[in-house]
Enzyme design. Structure first.
Site, PDB file in Angstrom:
ATOM      1  N   CYS A 230       0.814  -1.229   0.000  1.00 58.22           N
ATOM      2  CA  CYS A 230       0.000   0.000   0.000  1.00 58.22           C
ATOM      3  C   CYS A 230       0.842   1.272   0.000  1.00 58.22           C
ATOM      4  O   CYS A 230       0.313   2.359  -0.215  1.00 58.22           O
ATOM      5  CB  CYS A 230      -0.952   0.008   1.185  1.00 58.22           C
TER       6      CYS A 230
ATOM      7  N   HIS B 248      -3.340   6.933   3.029  1.00 59.12           N
ATOM      8  CA  HIS B 248      -3.781   5.649   2.484  1.00 59.12           C
ATOM      9  C   HIS B 248      -5.127   5.294   3.118  1.00 59.12           C
ATOM     10  O   HIS B 248      -5.274   5.314   4.345  1.00 59.12           O
ATOM     11  CB  HIS B 248      -2.731   4.582   2.794  1.00 59.12           C
TER      12      HIS B 248
ATOM     13  N   ASN C 105     -10.214  -0.307   0.623  1.00 51.23           N
ATOM     14  CA  ASN C 105      -8.751  -0.194   0.558  1.00 51.23           C
ATOM     15  C   ASN C 105      -8.280  -0.784  -0.773  1.00 51.23           C
ATOM     16  O   ASN C 105      -8.440  -1.978  -1.011  1.00 51.23           O
ATOM     17  CB  ASN C 105      -8.153  -0.977   1.743  1.00 51.23           C
TER      18      ASN C 105
HETATM   19  N1  ACO Z   1     -17.820  -8.774  10.615  1.00 52.99           N
HETATM   20  C1  ACO Z   1     -18.140  -9.055  11.899  1.00 52.99           C
HETATM   21  N2  ACO Z   1     -17.208  -9.335  12.836  1.00 52.99           N
HETATM   22  C2  ACO Z   1     -15.929  -9.295  12.459  1.00 52.99           C
HETATM   23  C3  ACO Z   1     -15.532  -9.032  11.149  1.00 52.99           C
HETATM   24  C4  ACO Z   1     -16.541  -8.755  10.197  1.00 52.99           C
HETATM   25  N3  ACO Z   1     -16.274  -8.477   8.906  1.00 52.99           N
HETATM   26  N4  ACO Z   1     -14.186  -9.079  11.068  1.00 52.99           N
HETATM   27  C5  ACO Z   1     -13.750  -9.379  12.310  1.00 52.99           C
HETATM   28  N5  ACO Z   1     -14.789  -9.532  13.134  1.00 52.99           N
HETATM   29  C6  ACO Z   1     -14.779  -9.878  14.550  1.00 52.99           C
HETATM   30  C7  ACO Z   1     -13.541 -10.647  14.933  1.00 52.99           C
HETATM   31  O1  ACO Z   1     -13.719 -12.032  14.636  1.00 52.99           O
HETATM   32  C8  ACO Z   1     -13.486 -10.397  16.420  1.00 52.99           C
HETATM   33  O2  ACO Z   1     -14.410 -11.232  17.066  1.00 52.99           O
HETATM   34  P1  ACO Z   1     -14.028 -11.907  18.483  1.00 52.99           P
HETATM   35  O3  ACO Z   1     -13.825 -10.763  19.420  1.00 52.99           O
HETATM   36  O4  ACO Z   1     -15.241 -12.728  18.763  1.00 52.99           O
HETATM   37  O5  ACO Z   1     -12.780 -12.681  18.212  1.00 52.99           O
HETATM   38  C9  ACO Z   1     -14.000  -8.957  16.540  1.00 52.99           C
HETATM   39  O6  ACO Z   1     -14.705  -8.673  15.316  1.00 52.99           O
HETATM   40  C10 ACO Z   1     -12.903  -7.930  16.715  1.00 52.99           C
HETATM   41  O7  ACO Z   1     -11.891  -8.222  15.767  1.00 52.99           O
HETATM   42  P2  ACO Z   1     -10.650  -7.258  15.558  1.00 52.99           P
HETATM   43  O8  ACO Z   1      -9.757  -7.800  14.488  1.00 52.99           O
HETATM   44  O9  ACO Z   1     -10.031  -6.920  16.879  1.00 52.99           O
HETATM   45  O10 ACO Z   1     -11.429  -5.965  15.020  1.00 52.99           O
HETATM   46  P3  ACO Z   1     -10.871  -4.532  14.730  1.00 52.99           P
HETATM   47  O11 ACO Z   1     -11.669  -3.531  15.428  1.00 52.99           O
HETATM   48  O12 ACO Z   1      -9.370  -4.464  14.878  1.00 52.99           O
HETATM   49  O13 ACO Z   1     -11.212  -4.358  13.187  1.00 52.99           O
HETATM   50  C11 ACO Z   1     -10.085  -4.450  11.101  1.00 52.99           C
HETATM   51  C12 ACO Z   1     -10.654  -5.249  12.248  1.00 52.99           C
HETATM   52  C13 ACO Z   1     -11.211  -3.699  10.427  1.00 52.99           C
HETATM   53  C14 ACO Z   1      -9.428  -5.402  10.124  1.00 52.99           C
HETATM   54  C15 ACO Z   1      -9.055  -3.422  11.654  1.00 52.99           C
HETATM   55  O14 ACO Z   1      -8.162  -4.051  12.534  1.00 52.99           O
HETATM   56  C16 ACO Z   1      -8.247  -2.772  10.567  1.00 52.99           C
HETATM   57  O15 ACO Z   1      -8.768  -2.066   9.711  1.00 52.99           O
HETATM   58  N6  ACO Z   1      -6.917  -2.926  10.587  1.00 52.99           N
HETATM   59  C17 ACO Z   1      -6.032  -2.334   9.637  1.00 52.99           C
HETATM   60  C18 ACO Z   1      -5.989  -3.188   8.419  1.00 52.99           C
HETATM   61  C19 ACO Z   1      -5.247  -2.540   7.300  1.00 52.99           C
HETATM   62  O16 ACO Z   1      -5.091  -1.350   7.253  1.00 52.99           O
HETATM   63  N7  ACO Z   1      -4.804  -3.370   6.368  1.00 52.99           N
HETATM   64  C20 ACO Z   1      -4.236  -2.942   5.167  1.00 52.99           C
HETATM   65  C21 ACO Z   1      -2.868  -2.430   5.273  1.00 52.99           C
HETATM   66  S1  ACO Z   1      -2.394  -1.896   3.735  1.00 52.99           S
HETATM   67  C22 ACO Z   1      -1.705  -3.142   2.738  1.00 52.99           C
HETATM   68  O17 ACO Z   1      -0.507  -3.219   2.613  1.00 52.99           O
HETATM   69  C23 ACO Z   1      -2.587  -4.084   1.991  1.00 52.99           C
END
Ligand code: ACO
Length: 328
Positions: free
Chosen positions: A113, A253, A283
């Site tokens: 990214c 980003h 994204n």
């Molecule tokens: N729908 C419902 N529940 C979900 C979903 C979903 N789509 N995805 C995860 N959950 C659940 C998880 O299973 C977890 O449940 P649990 O507590 O029972 O285990 C709960 O939600 C919390 O999960 P987290 O991963 O802690 O949720 P978080 O608030 O961190 O959100 C997310 C997850 C959206 C992925 C966030 O962490 C994020 O955006 N991180 C950054 C990712 C990013 O920027 N990636 C790209 C980088 S760029 C590149 O190089 C490609």
């Protein structure tokens, strides 16, 4: 002082839209969860015939037209992508051929990214230290090809698209004022596509184990992003002898609305100065920053002299920033 400057911008996204309610039918998720945790409502998804070079071509044509530059005038083409049409040849070579940019050198750059920021910095150096006059930089990704649509942790986040800029030279106060690039390979395990390379070549077993899809430890990436974005801003502003109060627009980003909000708050950048389009596109990795830039240009958001702060982060882990004094 000679500077590299942006002469034209363009972007391209597929027509097909994947909404949160579509995803509700595919995995155990909800519109409410996705919107509140990511800020995303829609993503664009390429059809089976469309690859990264196709979106790159459309974005490039639009940027070239916007710049008033012919493909034959290009000295170099850099395509930032982590989803090339194929491992070789480079997507940039496919684009060079399609544009008939006969004198342009062409190569791909993979910094996930952060790829567009890395490419911008490379292009800037070529423009300032060689006879090159015009360089095309494209960020293009078709992430829907490497997303596991049975994994709710990743499939709600990513989309497809491309953005492009044509760079030339300016001998005034406008253009790229400074860039900053960094990497932290210790975090390389946090976000990856394990198979398809020389470590785990494609095999029936890697396919069965779904190793060709993105695997991500989302909350670790989240913490990393919020920590390093203000650091990137500080470094690049320091290099230009400017302060955060000088910034007119922040182009981050587009990974998660909560990352954008937290980073803007930490840096004391007012929300009205922060560009956001994640709700519509999700994204799109290397396409993210050039797309939001080109979209803002098409909406006439910037005026001559505005200071734009571009910051990217992603797999690698990579991070980088560019400071641009808008010239048009
Ligand atoms: N729908 C419902 N529940 C979900 C979903 C979903 N789509 N995805 C995860 N959950 C659940 C998880 O299973 C977890 O449940 P649990 O507590 O029972 O285990 C709960 O939600 C919390 O999960 P987290 O991963 O802690 O949720 P978080 O608030 O961190 O959100 C997310 C997850 C959206 C992925 C966030 O962490 C994020 O955006 N991180 C950054 C990712 C990013 O920027 N990636 C790209 C980088 S760029 C590149 O190089 C490609």
């Amino acid at each position: 002082m000679l500077r590299a400057c942006i002469l034209g911008t363009g972007f391209a996204v597929p027509d097909s839209v994947l909404s949160n309610s579509d995803l509700e039918k595919m995995v155990d998720t909800s519109d409410d969860w996705i919107l509140s945790r990511t800020g995303i409502s829609f993503r664009r998804i390429a059809d089976q015939k469309t690859a990264a070079s196709d979106l790159a071509y459309l974005a490039a044509c639009s940027a070239l037209e916007n710049a008033g530059i012919k493909p034959q005038q290009l000295d170099m083409i850099i395509v930032a992508t982590m989803t090339p049409d194929m491992p070789m040849p480079a997507t940039a070579c496919l684009l060079q051929h399609r544009l008939n940019a006969s004198k342009a050198a062409a190569f791909d750059l993979n910094a996930a990214c952060t790829g567009f920021i890395y490419s911008l910095a490379v292009a800037e150096h070529f423009l300032l230290s060689s006879h090159y006059k015009y360089i095309l930089v494209v960020g293009a990704d078709v992430l829907s090809r490497v997303v596991d649509y049975t994994d709710r942790n990743t499939c709600v986040i990513f989309g497809d698209g491309a953005g492009a800029v044509v760079l030339g030279k300016d001998d005034g106060e406008h253009g790229i004022l400074a860039t900053y690039l960094a990497a932290d390979g210790e975090g390389s395990d946090l976000l990856k596509i394990p198979a398809g390379g020389s470590r785990y070549p494609a095999s029936a077993e890697t396919v069965a184990r779904r190793m060709h899809y993105i695997q991500m430890q989302g909350s670790e990436i989240f913490k990393f992003a919020v920590r390093i974005i203000p650091q990137c801003a500080e470094r690049v502003l320091e290099r230009a002898g400017l302060g955060i109060e000088d910034v007119d627009y922040l182009l981050l980003h587009q990974a998660n609305i909560r990352i954008i909000q937290a980073a803007a708050k930490k840096m004391n950048i007012p929300w009205e100065n922060v560009l956001v389009n994640i709700d519509n596109y999700g994204n799109i990795s290397a396409g993210s920053i050039p797309l939001i830039l080109a979209e803002a240009v098409s909406e006439n958001r910037f005026k001559k002299g505005d200071l734009l702060l571009l910051i990217g982060f992603g797999a690698g882990l990579t991070m980088g920033a560019a400071l641009v004094r808008w010239s048009r």
